[in-house]
Write an enzyme that holds these catalytic residues in place. Structure first.
Site, mmCIF file in Angstrom:
data_model
loop_
_atom_site.group_PDB
_atom_site.id
_atom_site.type_symbol
_atom_site.label_atom_id
_atom_site.label_comp_id
_atom_site.label_asym_id
_atom_site.label_seq_id
_atom_site.Cartn_x
_atom_site.Cartn_y
_atom_site.Cartn_z
ATOM 1 N N LYS A 133 2.196 57.933 9.751
ATOM 2 C CA LYS A 133 0.857 57.420 10.033
ATOM 3 C C LYS A 133 0.871 56.389 11.158
ATOM 4 O O LYS A 133 -0.051 56.342 11.971
ATOM 5 C CB LYS A 133 0.258 56.819 8.763
ATOM 6 C CG LYS A 133 -0.093 57.861 7.703
ATOM 7 C CD LYS A 133 -0.685 57.214 6.460
ATOM 8 C CE LYS A 133 -1.032 58.265 5.418
ATOM 9 N NZ LYS A 133 -1.570 57.647 4.179
ATOM 10 N N ASP B 198 7.220 48.045 4.400
ATOM 11 C CA ASP B 198 6.589 48.245 3.101
ATOM 12 C C ASP B 198 6.481 46.880 2.433
ATOM 13 O O ASP B 198 7.473 46.349 1.929
ATOM 14 C CB ASP B 198 7.407 49.205 2.241
ATOM 15 C CG ASP B 198 6.738 49.509 0.904
ATOM 16 O OD1 ASP B 198 5.704 48.876 0.593
ATOM 17 O OD2 ASP B 198 7.266 50.357 0.154
ATOM 18 N N ASN C 14 -2.436 41.332 8.397
ATOM 19 C CA ASN C 14 -3.695 42.044 8.209
ATOM 20 C C ASN C 14 -3.698 43.009 7.021
ATOM 21 O O ASN C 14 -4.739 43.272 6.432
ATOM 22 C CB ASN C 14 -4.000 42.819 9.507
ATOM 23 C CG ASN C 14 -5.027 43.895 9.317
ATOM 24 O OD1 ASN C 14 -6.235 43.644 9.337
ATOM 25 N ND2 ASN C 14 -4.570 45.129 9.121
ATOM 26 N N SER D 282 -7.848 37.328 4.570
ATOM 27 C CA SER D 282 -8.225 37.143 3.177
ATOM 28 C C SER D 282 -9.470 37.987 2.916
ATOM 29 O O SER D 282 -9.564 39.118 3.389
ATOM 30 C CB SER D 282 -8.471 35.658 2.882
ATOM 31 O OG SER D 282 -8.816 35.462 1.530
ATOM 32 N N TYR E 91 -7.265 41.163 -7.678
ATOM 33 C CA TYR E 91 -7.504 41.210 -6.233
ATOM 34 C C TYR E 91 -8.057 39.874 -5.737
ATOM 35 O O TYR E 91 -7.575 39.321 -4.737
ATOM 36 C CB TYR E 91 -8.477 42.337 -5.893
ATOM 37 C CG TYR E 91 -8.863 42.362 -4.430
ATOM 38 C CD1 TYR E 91 -7.941 42.738 -3.456
ATOM 39 C CD2 TYR E 91 -10.148 42.002 -4.018
ATOM 40 C CE1 TYR E 91 -8.288 42.759 -2.113
ATOM 41 C CE2 TYR E 91 -10.504 42.030 -2.676
ATOM 42 C CZ TYR E 91 -9.570 42.409 -1.731
ATOM 43 O OH TYR E 91 -9.912 42.415 -0.393
ATOM 44 N N LYS F 247 -6.433 37.248 -2.956
ATOM 45 C CA LYS F 247 -7.107 36.808 -1.737
ATOM 46 C C LYS F 247 -7.205 35.282 -1.665
ATOM 47 O O LYS F 247 -7.140 34.698 -0.581
ATOM 48 C CB LYS F 247 -8.477 37.456 -1.634
ATOM 49 C CG LYS F 247 -8.437 38.966 -1.440
ATOM 50 C CD LYS F 247 -7.978 39.378 -0.049
ATOM 51 C CE LYS F 247 -6.552 39.756 0.097
ATOM 52 N NZ LYS F 247 -6.176 40.164 1.478
#
Length: 312
Positions: free
Chosen positions: A64, A86, A113, A169, A199, A203
């Site tokens: 990819k 990874d 990112n 974030s 999650y 963040k």
């Protein structure tokens, strides 16, 4: 009312005063973008290549990443460099940095990112951490930690004496109130917290890490900022329940919008003043969750992160 105001401000931002066309010439700059094979990362890499940077596209799938490099070469005429990474495997991170360091002494800008969101609760990293915290926070911490010598060399070689780390974030960082270290490895507490709050916690961890990096290395020439990139349509939503995704669809902007704030922080002259800052769409300085400004929580997180990678 505070979180509601922030939601409205960040979900319906005014038109950006910054455009990728404003980016100065980046010839001689060595840059890494994690998660660069798709979405915001790919858009970020595109703008950097268009302004003559040497860009490493870091991603888990070599296939990819190479496809992204091919796409971007067709669009920009410039060729990025693949970097296998990874973030859910600490050994892979170490190997990735060793590969980079075999080619480069200096790193001028690091875009942390990449990220995963709302993964199935049973998914863990290679070392058994919650996949979201392990990837979004621990993985990026270890990657950045190993690259500190390159960032310091990049700062020393730059005319402005600075290197930059830009940490992606999310608005979700505002929803978590702390980091519960009992939930970052598989446990009943982790399952009880649930994937969406896990999650949000990750963040918040991104902002805490960014702020602590700013405190520890700001005097050494490293500028560390964190940001909410905006409500975006990207691969991140693949695990969100379809009905929830449908309700949120009116808020979504194209991925190209999500690159605006991090490009602003990473490339523009004003970004040199963003050490320890939290940025919001589009290319504005915002105010973070108060929990993210807690120096004790940030120090505790940094200590925990150091302990996890001590013997990799």
């Amino acid at each position: 009312m505070g979180i509601l105001f922030s939601f409205l401000s960040e979900s319906f931002p005014p038109k950006s005063k910054f455009s990728p066309n404003d980016i100065p010439d980046l010839s001689g700059k060595v840059i890494i973008v994690t998660g660069a094979n798709t979405g915001v990362g790919k858009e970020t890499a595109k703008a950097l290549l268009q302004h003559n940077a040497k860009v490493y596209l870091a991603g888990r799938s070599q296939e990819k990443v190479q496809q992204a490099i091919n796409d971007l070469k067709a669009q920009t005429g410039k060729e990025g460099i693949p970097l296998k990474l990874d973030l859910a495997d600490l050994k892979s991170i170490k190997a990735s940095v060793e590969e980079f360091q075999s080619k480069e002494k200096e790193l001028h800008i690091l875009f942390n990112n990449a990220g995963v969101m709302a993964c199935p609760i049973e998914q863990l990293t290679a070392q058994g951490y919650d996949l979201q915290f392990g990837t979004n926070v621990l993985g990026h911490f270890y990657f950045t930690k190993l690259l500190i010598p390159n960032l310091l060399a990049g700062a020393k070689s730059s005319a402005d004496g600075k290197a930059r780390v830009v940490n992606t974030s999310s608005f979700a960082s505002r929803i978590a109130s702390t980091v519960d270290f009992n939930t970052v490895k598989d446990s009943p507490a982790r399952k009880k917290l649930g994937t969406q709050m896990l999650y949000c916690q990750s963040k918040l961890g991104n902002v805490l890490f960014s702020n602590e990096l700013a405190r520890r290395y700001g005097d050494h020439g490293i500028v560390s900022s964190s940001l909410h990139p905006g409500s975006l349509r990207s691969d991140l939503q693949r695990h969100i329940p379809k009905f929830q995704d449908f309700l949120l669809t009116p808020l979504y902007y194209p991925a190209s919008f999500g690159a605006l704030t991090q490009l602003w922080a990473g490339t523009m002259a004003e970004g040199l003043e963003f050490n320890g800052k939290y940025l919001i769409p589009w290319a504005r300085v915002g105010v973070a969750n108060p929990a993210a400004e807690d120096p004790k929580l940030a120090t505790d997180l940094w200590k925990w992160l150091e302990e996890q990678v001590e013997h990799v």
